[in-house]
Write an enzyme that holds these catalytic residues in place. Structure first.
Site, PDB file in Angstrom:
ATOM      1  CB  CYS A   1      -0.941   0.005   1.205  1.00 50.01           C
ATOM      2  SG  CYS A   1      -0.091  -0.026   2.796  1.00 50.01           S
ATOM      3  N   GLY A   2       2.156   1.170   0.034  1.00 51.86           N
ATOM      4  CA  GLY A   2       2.976   2.373   0.011  1.00 51.86           C
ATOM      5  C   GLY A   2       2.647   3.293   1.168  1.00 51.86           C
TER       6      GLY A   2
ATOM      7  CB  CYS B   1      13.733   4.518 -14.480  1.00 54.06           C
ATOM      8  SG  CYS B   1      14.498   3.237 -13.460  1.00 54.06           S
TER       9      CYS B   1
END
Length: 383
Positions: free
Chosen positions: A177-178, A355
């Site tokens: 869930c961060g 990224c």
């Protein structure tokens, strides 16, 4: 000493022998010591040999040491990935790393909390400075017309809630869930009761502090121990830590926890090739034990357990998201320079911009999979 004599003495120092990487980088439109933003500025000649010998790991580590620079790292990586320069990595190195991933379960229960301790527990204030106000550490949804990072992340959260068909009274499980972005948004805007699980103590503490009055509970636990029923399940940016040896287990856990006719939304970065190794620099310095899934691996994991209802790719939006994070990181770096130091600064900048370039080159993807619990008569049931 006269100017002519000085030029003669300095000439050997200024001259640089051509290297195999000169030719390789030229194929990507990159020059060593060129004058364009994506050109590599070399500070130590020996770094070229290290890069050629050690591939991605050598490239990242020599950058962290300050052996080379690129003004626009995102453009540099987009170019070299589009040109597939990763083929320069010696095949046996990737073969050994692939073999290790098949022999050893790098994402076992006893390793599950390592990424939380090493990455997500860096400091809530650090992530608060880099992310949006809700602390969403996953791809934003820019194509909905968002102009800011905050708008893109709220659009993504609302997209997830609408795909899941959330209604007041439902129970939502968020696996990984961060900092509570989805569970808080769903509780506030859709009237659902939420349960989150995380492997980060800092994330758990943040949620308890920020949302004491919302119907949210968050647990510090590995996903494999989940055994409660929910109307809906979401997992956003966590499946990258599961590993191919555990993909099937993850889907079995989701099956076990879904009520009849329940829905699972899986939001994950993905790779284009099934049999490819995790980037060694990313694994060592950013996400220990991480492994991107391929579309085929996800499909195999859900086979005869869940029905694939929808697959949505908006990986190009991650480029925009990472560039926004990088802007925030640069703007607030002075607050953290003494705590983390120059090596961390170069490492984090390399992480975010490499990224961004990878998503821009479509080297990696961002998928939202929708699954339903509507498989009947499957022979591989949840134990």
């Amino acid at each position: 000493m006269g100017s002519n004599q000085q030029d003669i003495v300095e000439a050997p120092v200024l001259a640089r022998r051509r290297h195999l990487l000169d030719e390789a980088l030229a194929g990507a439109g990159v020059r060593i010591n060129g004058d364009r933003p994506w050109d590599l500025q070399l500070h130590r000649e020996e770094a070229l040999d290290e890069i050629l010998a050690r591939g991605s790991l050598g490239l990242g580590e020599t950058y962290m040491l300050g052996d080379w620079d690129v003004q626009a790292l995102d453009q540099f990586f987009c170019r070299i990935l589009r040109a597939d320069l990763t083929r320069l990595v010696r095949p046996w190195r990737n073969a050994l790393r692939l073999l290790r991933s098949y022999v050893v379960n790098l994402q076992s229960r006893h390793r599950a909390f390592e990424v939380g301790e090493r990455h997500y527990d860096l400091g809530n204030d650090f992530y608060q400075a880099m992310l949006d106000p809700r602390m969403v550490y996953s791809c934003g949804y820019w194509r909905a017309g968002a102009e800011t990072l905050e708008q893109a992340q709220e659009a993504k959260l609302d997209l997830i809630c609408r795909k899941l068909g959330l209604e007041p009274g439902m129970r939502l499980l968020d696996i990984g869930c961060g900092w509570g972005s989805l569970v808080s948004y769903a509780a506030q805007h859709y009237g659902v009761e939420c349960v989150g699980v995380t492997v980060s103590r800092e994330q758990q503490a943040w949620i308890h502090q920020q949302y004491p009055d919302l119907p949210i509970s968050v647990h510090l636990q590995d996903y494999r121990s989940l055994d409660l029923k929910f109307d809906r399940i979401a997992s956003v940016g966590m499946f990258e830590h599961v590993g191919h040896r555990n993909h099937r287990t993850f889907m079995k856990v989701a099956k076990r926890c879904l009520k009849p006719d329940g829905l699972l939304l899986l939001h994950t970065i993905g790779k284009n090739q099934r049999h490819s190794a995790t980037d060694p620099w990313i694994e060592r310095y950013i996400f220990p034990n991480g492994e991107l899934p391929s579309a085929g691996q996800i499909g195999d994991a859900a086979d005869r357990l869940l029905v694939t209802e929808d697959l949505h790719n908006f990986g190009s939006d991650y480029d925009h998201t990472l560039m926004a994070w990088h802007t925030n990181f640069e703007q607030h770096w002075d607050q953290f320079a003494d705590r983390y130091g120059q090596r961390f600064y170069r490492m984090w900048r390399y992480y975010l911009l490499s990224c961004a370039g990878a998503f821009r080159a479509r080297h990696i993807q961002l998928w939202q999979w929708m699954f339903s619990d509507r498989v009947e008569g499957g022979v591989d049931r949840v134990s």
